[in-house]
Design an enzyme around this catalytic site. Structure first.
Site, PDB file in Angstrom:
ATOM      1  N   LYS A 118      43.775  95.117  32.854  1.00  0.00           N
ATOM      2  CA  LYS A 118      42.449  94.696  32.358  1.00  0.00           C
ATOM      3  C   LYS A 118      41.410  95.797  32.509  1.00  0.00           C
ATOM      4  O   LYS A 118      40.482  95.876  31.708  1.00  0.00           O
ATOM      5  CB  LYS A 118      42.003  93.404  33.040  1.00  0.00           C
ATOM      6  CG  LYS A 118      42.835  92.219  32.584  1.00  0.00           C
ATOM      7  CD  LYS A 118      42.052  90.921  32.530  1.00  0.00           C
ATOM      8  CE  LYS A 118      42.879  89.882  31.795  1.00  0.00           C
ATOM      9  NZ  LYS A 118      42.347  88.531  31.876  1.00  0.00           N
ATOM     10  N   LYS A 200      53.156  90.133  26.492  1.00  0.00           N
ATOM     11  CA  LYS A 200      53.025  88.666  26.541  1.00  0.00           C
ATOM     12  C   LYS A 200      52.023  88.153  25.497  1.00  0.00           C
ATOM     13  O   LYS A 200      51.078  88.863  25.144  1.00  0.00           O
ATOM     14  CB  LYS A 200      52.648  88.197  27.955  1.00  0.00           C
ATOM     15  CG  LYS A 200      51.180  88.286  28.288  1.00  0.00           C
ATOM     16  CD  LYS A 200      50.777  87.346  29.434  1.00  0.00           C
ATOM     17  CE  LYS A 200      49.267  87.366  29.564  1.00  0.00           C
ATOM     18  NZ  LYS A 200      48.675  86.319  30.337  1.00  0.00           N
ATOM     19  N   LYS A 203      45.677  84.994  24.959  1.00  0.00           N
ATOM     20  CA  LYS A 203      44.527  84.434  24.228  1.00  0.00           C
ATOM     21  C   LYS A 203      43.644  85.526  23.638  1.00  0.00           C
ATOM     22  O   LYS A 203      43.055  85.367  22.601  1.00  0.00           O
ATOM     23  CB  LYS A 203      43.635  83.632  25.181  1.00  0.00           C
ATOM     24  CG  LYS A 203      44.220  82.358  25.709  1.00  0.00           C
ATOM     25  CD  LYS A 203      43.116  81.592  26.464  1.00  0.00           C
ATOM     26  CE  LYS A 203      43.653  80.773  27.602  1.00  0.00           C
ATOM     27  NZ  LYS A 203      43.640  81.464  28.898  1.00  0.00           N
TER      28      LYS A 203
HETATM   29  N1  AQP Z   1      52.572  84.327  27.299  1.00  0.00           N
HETATM   30  C1  AQP Z   1      52.702  83.455  28.293  1.00  0.00           C
HETATM   31  N2  AQP Z   1      53.908  82.872  28.522  1.00  0.00           N
HETATM   32  C2  AQP Z   1      54.047  81.961  29.529  1.00  0.00           C
HETATM   33  N3  AQP Z   1      53.037  81.581  30.343  1.00  0.00           N
HETATM   34  C3  AQP Z   1      51.832  82.132  30.146  1.00  0.00           C
HETATM   35  N4  AQP Z   1      50.645  81.976  30.757  1.00  0.00           N
HETATM   36  C4  AQP Z   1      49.740  82.767  30.160  1.00  0.00           C
HETATM   37  N5  AQP Z   1      50.294  83.453  29.157  1.00  0.00           N
HETATM   38  C5  AQP Z   1      51.603  83.086  29.112  1.00  0.00           C
HETATM   39  C6  AQP Z   1      50.392  81.064  31.868  1.00  0.00           C
HETATM   40  O1  AQP Z   1      49.319  80.223  31.493  1.00  0.00           O
HETATM   41  C7  AQP Z   1      48.579  79.881  32.664  1.00  0.00           C
HETATM   42  C8  AQP Z   1      47.111  80.092  32.428  1.00  0.00           C
HETATM   43  O2  AQP Z   1      46.885  81.466  32.249  1.00  0.00           O
HETATM   44  P1  AQP Z   1      45.475  82.129  32.085  1.00  0.00           P
HETATM   45  O3  AQP Z   1      44.397  81.152  32.083  1.00  0.00           O
HETATM   46  O4  AQP Z   1      45.361  83.269  33.028  1.00  0.00           O
HETATM   47  O5  AQP Z   1      45.541  82.586  30.639  1.00  0.00           O
HETATM   48  P2  AQP Z   1      46.100  83.854  29.976  1.00  0.00           P
HETATM   49  O6  AQP Z   1      46.449  83.356  28.599  1.00  0.00           O
HETATM   50  O7  AQP Z   1      47.061  84.617  30.778  1.00  0.00           O
HETATM   51  O8  AQP Z   1      44.867  84.647  29.958  1.00  0.00           O
HETATM   52  P3  AQP Z   1      44.511  85.430  28.821  1.00  0.00           P
HETATM   53  O9  AQP Z   1      43.292  84.776  28.320  1.00  0.00           O
HETATM   54  O10 AQP Z   1      45.678  85.674  27.900  1.00  0.00           O
HETATM   55  O11 AQP Z   1      44.271  86.719  29.465  1.00  0.00           O
HETATM   56  P4  AQP Z   1      43.573  87.677  28.704  1.00  0.00           P
HETATM   57  O12 AQP Z   1      42.211  87.597  29.274  1.00  0.00           O
HETATM   58  O13 AQP Z   1      44.339  88.919  28.951  1.00  0.00           O
HETATM   59  O14 AQP Z   1      43.638  87.224  27.289  1.00  0.00           O
HETATM   60  C9  AQP Z   1      49.116  80.739  33.805  1.00  0.00           C
HETATM   61  O15 AQP Z   1      49.990  79.958  34.598  1.00  0.00           O
HETATM   62  C10 AQP Z   1      49.880  81.804  33.091  1.00  0.00           C
HETATM   63  O16 AQP Z   1      50.966  82.270  33.884  1.00  0.00           O
END
Ligand code: AQP
Length: 336
Positions: A118, A200, A203
């Site tokens: 990040k 991965k 969002k």
């Molecule tokens: N791609 C994924 N596959 C499986 N599990 C996932 N998680 C996130 N991405 C994947 C799981 O979702 C839960 C919530 O995660 P978060 O709120 O940290 O969301 P995120 O999607 O990881 O965050 P962002 O928004 O994707 O991050 P940035 O800011 O980089 O866009 C967690 O249990 C996570 O493991």
């Protein structure tokens, strides 16, 4: 859920309100949370304080937080069975964060891969919150003495750090925190980007074709799957080097419950076009009830407010006991 002393294990998990949940969030985390409510005392949070580590427009952020809460309920979290709340509504998280930060080493935080990723992504805003994010995550979990934390594979390193912080605190001040275990799904723990399948699904990906949002409509979902990056072999087989196809097989398996072998035989002799269409249609149909629930819930703001207000009160009641105990352990003066 009974807040009296009981023998059920405690689960905590959270999700950031950084946008509509992706298929990765759903398969890797949120869809597993509903069934756990029957067996465990579950506490689920929209972790808005974590989301503040990246610059946000306040008006949009507030709206996204409410939508994420509605989405959480739409995915099957029942506020009568679980505690479902918004993180910033419970001051215990910030309080415990400080105490735990004083039991966390600079070196440990420097090794966190999410911080490194990040900071590269936002070089103009490498703020202290981004660096200490895993301490707040430890506070989220330890504030409820959670036994289990359902997460996707990307959060394993942070959970390991939370465990280390708990063990260190317990060694220094005497038994206090439950050392939490990760709860990682067997299939779909890391759903990959549809455009760069070694990365991965996230969002915040700028390429929206890379990401299935769980509120995307059926046509959009099918279109995104049709455009998914695969390889030139045109054989639906799970194998090294076929990251795109492996990802689609994983998604299809997670949604249908079919094994990899069953999927390979179902698409034996068929091309990628047929396979992608099947994955798209199946995922879209699977997500349709979530979309319907979401629309219904979002239309009733009063109900949502009642739910998150009550959720925060119940969360505070539990965590405040832990905070009081932690204060005594570290030697703060009791004033009540
Ligand atoms: N791609 C994924 N596959 C499986 N599990 C996932 N998680 C996130 N991405 C994947 C799981 O979702 C839960 C919530 O995660 P978060 O709120 O940290 O969301 P995120 O999607 O990881 O965050 P962002 O928004 O994707 O991050 P940035 O800011 O980089 O866009 C967690 O249990 C996570 O493991």
């Amino acid at each position: 859920m009974s807040e009296a002393v009981n023998k059920k294990k405690v689960i905590f998990s959270g999700i950031q309100p950084t946008g509509t949940f992706t298929l990765g969030n759903y398969i890797g985390a949120v869809r597993n949370w509903g069934p756990l409510q029957e067996e465990y005392d579950c506490i689920y949070s929209i972790v808005d304080m974590h989301a503040l580590t990246v610059k946000r427009d306040p008006v949009k952020f507030r709206q996204q937080t409410i939508e994420s809460y509605a989405l959480l309920l739409a995915c099957g979290i029942d506020p009568n069975k679980s505690i479902a709340f918004i993180q910033s509504h419970n001051p215990s998280h910030a309080q415990l964060n400080w105490i735990l930060a004083c039991s966390t080493q600079f070196g440990e935080l420097s090794r966190m891969t999410q911080f490194k990723d990040k900071s590269k992504k936002h070089p103009d805003d490498v703020n202290a919150g981004l660096f200490t994010y895993p301490v707040l995550m430890a506070a989220d979990i330890l504030a409820y003495n959670a036994d289990l934390v359902p997460i996707g594979a990307d959060q394993k390193q942070h959970l390991e750090l939370a465990r280390n912080i708990a063990v260190r605190f317990n060694q220094r001040f005497g038994d206090m925190f439950t050392v939490p275990e990760p709860y990682i799904p067997k299939v779909g723990a890391k759903v990959m980007s549809l455009q760069e399948p070694t990365k991965k699904m996230s969002k915040s990906d700028e390429n929206q074709n890379a990401v299935i949002l769980i509120l995307d409509d059926k046509d959009t979902i099918i279109r995104k799957f049709k455009r998914a990056v695969t390889d030139s072999e045109a054989v639906v087989k799970y194998a090294d080097g076929k990251d795109g196809i492996n990802n689609l097989i994983t998604i299809y398996s997670a949604v249908t419950g079919k094994s990899v072998a069953e999927i390979e035989s179902e698409f034996d002799g068929k091309g990628y076009g047929d396979f992608k269409l099947a994955v798209g249609e199946t995922v879209a149909d699977h997500l349709a009830p979530v979309r319907d629930n979401f629309a219904r819930l979002l239309a009733d703001r009063n109900y949502l407010k009642e739910c998150y207000t009550e959720g925060a009160q119940r969360a505070f009641k539990l965590s405040n006991r832990v905070i009081s105990k932690a204060h005594r352990k570290v030697g703060f003066v009791d004033y009540r």
